[in-house]
Motif scaffolding. Structure first.
Motif, short mmCIF file in Angstrom:
data_model
loop_
_atom_site.label_atom_id
_atom_site.label_comp_id
_atom_site.label_asym_id
_atom_site.label_seq_id
_atom_site.Cartn_x
_atom_site.Cartn_y
_atom_site.Cartn_z
N SER A 1 15.63 -9.97 0.17
CA SER A 1 14.69 -10.75 -0.20
C SER A 1 15.01 -12.04 0.35
O SER A 1 16.12 -12.60 0.58
CB SER A 1 14.78 -10.94 -1.90
N ASN B 1 11.50 -6.46 2.85
CA ASN B 1 11.99 -7.82 2.68
C ASN B 1 11.03 -8.53 1.80
O ASN B 1 9.74 -8.64 2.18
CB ASN B 1 11.89 -8.10 4.27
N GLN B 2 11.55 -8.91 0.55
CA GLN B 2 10.44 -9.67 -0.24
C GLN B 2 10.65 -11.14 -0.08
O GLN B 2 11.84 -11.89 0.00
CB GLN B 2 11.00 -9.31 -1.82
N VAL B 3 9.53 -11.88 0.22
CA VAL B 3 9.46 -13.10 0.66
C VAL B 3 8.38 -14.16 -0.09
O VAL B 3 7.32 -13.41 -0.53
CB VAL B 3 9.25 -13.49 2.26
N LEU C 1 4.97 -15.56 -0.04
CA LEU C 1 3.71 -15.26 0.66
C LEU C 1 2.49 -15.44 0.10
O LEU C 1 2.24 -14.83 -0.99
CB LEU C 1 4.06 -13.88 1.35
N GLN D 1 3.08 -16.31 6.73
CA GLN D 1 4.30 -15.75 7.27
C GLN D 1 4.05 -14.87 8.38
O GLN D 1 4.67 -13.64 8.39
CB GLN D 1 5.30 -15.09 6.11
N ARG E 1 6.25 -11.34 9.16
CA ARG E 1 5.86 -10.12 8.93
C ARG E 1 5.59 -8.85 10.12
O ARG E 1 5.78 -7.95 10.27
CB ARG E 1 4.26 -10.28 8.55
N ASN F 1 9.11 -7.79 10.39
CA ASN F 1 9.61 -6.81 9.54
C ASN F 1 8.97 -5.70 9.98
O ASN F 1 9.62 -4.45 10.13
CB ASN F 1 9.18 -7.27 8.13
N THR G 1 7.07 -5.67 4.03
CA THR G 1 6.81 -6.98 3.48
C THR G 1 6.41 -6.99 1.95
O THR G 1 5.13 -6.73 1.72
CB THR G 1 6.05 -8.06 4.26
N GLU G 2 7.13 -7.72 1.00
CA GLU G 2 6.55 -7.91 -0.33
C GLU G 2 6.57 -9.29 -0.44
O GLU G 2 7.40 -10.15 -0.23
CB GLU G 2 7.51 -7.27 -1.29
N ASN H 1 0.67 -5.68 2.39
CA ASN H 1 1.62 -6.21 1.71
C ASN H 1 1.87 -5.48 0.32
O ASN H 1 0.88 -5.21 -0.23
CB ASN H 1 1.82 -7.52 1.32
#
Length: 281
Positions: A142, A163-165, A167, A173, A177, A180, A187-188, A229
């Motif tokens: 994350s 990968n939790q970001v 957004l 992002q 993204r 990733n 991407t989360e 996402n």
């Protein structure tokens, strides 16, 4: 409860994750059980918590009280920043599992890279070992930027599944993204609705919502899902929990997606992963 179908997205390790889930950031432990139980009742099957949220026990009580089979509930938690390092990660994982009351965790995330501590590579090695032991099905990160990802992949050969970001339409992002996606990392989005910074009053979103007889929040969540996402909105209000879930039935046009793309302003409301060292002070 509902006929709305939430898609399952494929992770690079061969497992799947529900695309729309329920987050419990800033939900006190004594409220987390009620909120999580309501989310499960509505139809959410992905529950996202963290050691640092101090509500794993409440989430665990909701899971234990549910009549859903354990395999139907996808549980994510995250390592607290102050517990990074190989041995401390192993101990912290045991604590999270005890509080959650589950035998196998679906997804474990490093919450932040915390460059000041410079322990995220050692922490990732512990994650790899936990996966090998079968105690967690999938491992991810994350708030990792591209250099953080490169470093742990080079050190272990193990690629995070997710990968939790932060957004949302004001922080889209795009470059991250793409990074990733190049590694087959999903991407989360956390803070997917902008955390109360006026995003949901944006006239573009309000106009699109009006055209669909929907809410701006539903428009934003539908946008996330159409981008691919995974998204985890948070609420403790039953009507809002149901409203967010119903966003999965909304489809936006190419023109509407383009209009939302034009809202990107690089507005980061949470910490910057290159400098944030929460929990280390």
């Amino acid at each position: 409860m509902t006929s709305i179908e939430i898609p399952n997205l494929s992770l690079r390790d061969g497992t799947t994750i529900p695309q729309l889930g329920f987050g419990v950031w800033q939900v006190p432990d004594d409220e987390a059980q009620t909120a999580t139980a309501e989310a499960l009742r509505v139809g959410y099957r992905l529950i996202d918590t963290a050691e640092g949220y101090q509500n794993e026990a409440g989430v665990g009580r909701a899971i234990a009280a549910s009549d859903l089979p354990r395999d139907d509930i996808y549980v994510t938690t995250k390592l607290a920043n102050g517990n990074q390092g190989y041995d401390s990660t192993m101990r912290a994982f045991d604590g999270s599992m005890e509080r959650l009351g589950v035998d196998v965790l679906d997804l474990y995330l490093i919450h932040w890279p915390c460059p000041k501590a410079d322990l995220y590579t050692e922490t990732w090695k512990a994650f790899v070992e936990l996966k090998k032991s079968g105690r967690v099905r999938s491992i991810g990160v994350s708030n990792f930027h591209a250099p953080h990802l490169t470093r742990i992949i080079d050190a272990t050969g193990e690629v995070p599944v997710l990968n939790q970001v932060e957004l949302h339409p004001y922080l889209q992002q795009s470059a991250l993204r793409e990074v990733n996606a190049s590694h087959q990392i999903l991407t989360e989005a956390w803070s997917p609705l902008g955390s109360g910074h006026g995003l949901l009053e944006d006239e573009t979103l309000v106009s699109i919502a009006r055209a669909h007889d929907a809410t701006p929040a539903q428009v934003v969540l539908a946008w996330h899902m159409q981008l691919g996402n995974v998204v985890i909105p948070k609420s403790v209000t039953p009507s809002r929990i149901a409203e967010n879930f119903a966003a999965a039935a909304l489809t936006l046009s190419a023109e509407e997606l383009s209009a939302i793309a034009g809202l990107d302003a690089g507005h980061r409301y949470g910490g910057d992963p290159d400098t944030a060292n929460f929990g280390l002070e």
